[in-house]
Write a protein that holds these residues in place. Sequence first.
Motif, mmCIF file in Angstrom:
data_model
loop_
_atom_site.group_PDB
_atom_site.id
_atom_site.type_symbol
_atom_site.label_atom_id
_atom_site.label_comp_id
_atom_site.label_asym_id
_atom_site.label_seq_id
_atom_site.Cartn_x
_atom_site.Cartn_y
_atom_site.Cartn_z
ATOM 1 N N LEU A 79 -3.301 5.020 1.358
ATOM 2 C CA LEU A 79 -4.348 4.635 0.398
ATOM 3 C C LEU A 79 -4.855 3.230 0.704
ATOM 4 C CD1 LEU A 79 -2.632 6.027 -2.811
ATOM 5 C CD2 LEU A 79 -4.683 6.926 -1.713
ATOM 6 N N ARG A 96 -5.104 16.037 -2.069
ATOM 7 C CA ARG A 96 -4.943 15.141 -3.220
ATOM 8 C C ARG A 96 -5.865 15.522 -4.382
ATOM 9 N NH1 ARG A 96 -4.251 9.888 -0.032
ATOM 10 N NH2 ARG A 96 -2.039 10.054 0.420
ATOM 11 N N ASN A 149 -0.744 16.175 -2.774
ATOM 12 C CA ASN A 149 -0.925 15.718 -1.389
ATOM 13 C C ASN A 149 -1.061 16.878 -0.409
ATOM 14 O OD1 ASN A 149 -1.228 13.022 -1.027
ATOM 15 N ND2 ASN A 149 0.952 12.558 -0.895
ATOM 16 N N GLN A 209 0.837 -1.205 0.000
ATOM 17 C CA GLN A 209 0.000 0.000 0.000
ATOM 18 C C GLN A 209 0.860 1.239 0.000
ATOM 19 O OE1 GLN A 209 -3.219 0.368 3.095
ATOM 20 N NE2 GLN A 209 -1.971 2.134 3.696
ATOM 21 N N THR A 259 -1.036 -1.253 -4.194
ATOM 22 C CA THR A 259 -0.347 -0.103 -4.809
ATOM 23 C C THR A 259 1.110 -0.206 -4.386
ATOM 24 O OG1 THR A 259 -1.096 1.233 -2.917
ATOM 25 C CG2 THR A 259 -2.334 1.456 -4.984
#
Length: 296
Positions: free
Chosen positions: A71, A187, A183, A67, A155
């Motif tokens: 997220l 975002r 960010n 990850q 991710t």
Amino acid sequence: TLSKGINGLDKILLRESRGSSAEVYLYGGHVTSWKNDHAEELLFLSSKSIFKPPKAIRGGIPLCFPQFSNLGPLESHGFARNRIWTIEDDPPPFPTNNLSKAFVDLILKPSEEDLKIWNHSFEYRLRVALGPGGDLMLTSRIRNTNSDGKPFSFTFAYHTYLSVSDISEVRVEGLETLDYLDNLQNRERFTEQGDALTFESEVDKIYLSTPTKIAIIDHEKKRTFVLRKDGLPDAVVWNPWDKKAKSMADFGDDEYKYMLCVEAANIEKAITLKPGEEWKGRLELSAVPSSYCSGQ
Ligand code: TA6
């Protein structure tokens, strides 16, 4: 060669015939050093990194898996960088164009604990290699080994900290005009302006659908890092600048001046693997003298 590094953590030294070298800690499968054949250190490693599990090493190339950032439900950047990896002497061969002789193969599989926080079994094989010209090549192969037929999604990022002589003299080429998620602004999605990136304050941007090649130019050192990636459509650019630098215990107050993170990543569209399927993500870094003339 395997030896004891900081705090007795195992590390591997790779040395290529012309003299370039790299160091990988089994802790995190973490590349902490990459030197050219003049023994110049090309990666940033914080002098305040604590090298004590479970805190990730600050600098080098942290592996963000399964990850990226927050997220998902796991700890930020997942747990691969917080685990002890093992050396795999005879990994399943895979087609590779790296003619390198200096390489090491590491593997990470989930522990019982890991399965409790992320209920999927996987094999993550990392090859760290030095190419003939001293290029640093990282290949990640991640296979879904679930026996319950379940696919999984993840991710990923090679969270690379490059060493620069002065962040205010650095330009990044290849990300102009692209969309990015900022960010620092919830975002939200923006479009980058039309010329090379320069740095005068905190930046934390996830660029989407980026080219396979990004150039990071260090004006003072007359050096260009060329970052090439494969299977990694996104790229994160991060510098904490002064305020955030002061808030990180394992980062020197002024160290933001000497680093830039440019991270080959897969963030926007998570990768999904069915059992038996394998994903491959490659990063290749080279450092070349740049006949860099300001403004061009
Ligand atoms: O890649 C940029 C980023 O996601 C920043 O938002 C910042 O959190 C950085 O990673 C460092 O994260 P870490 O967990 O290593 O302190």
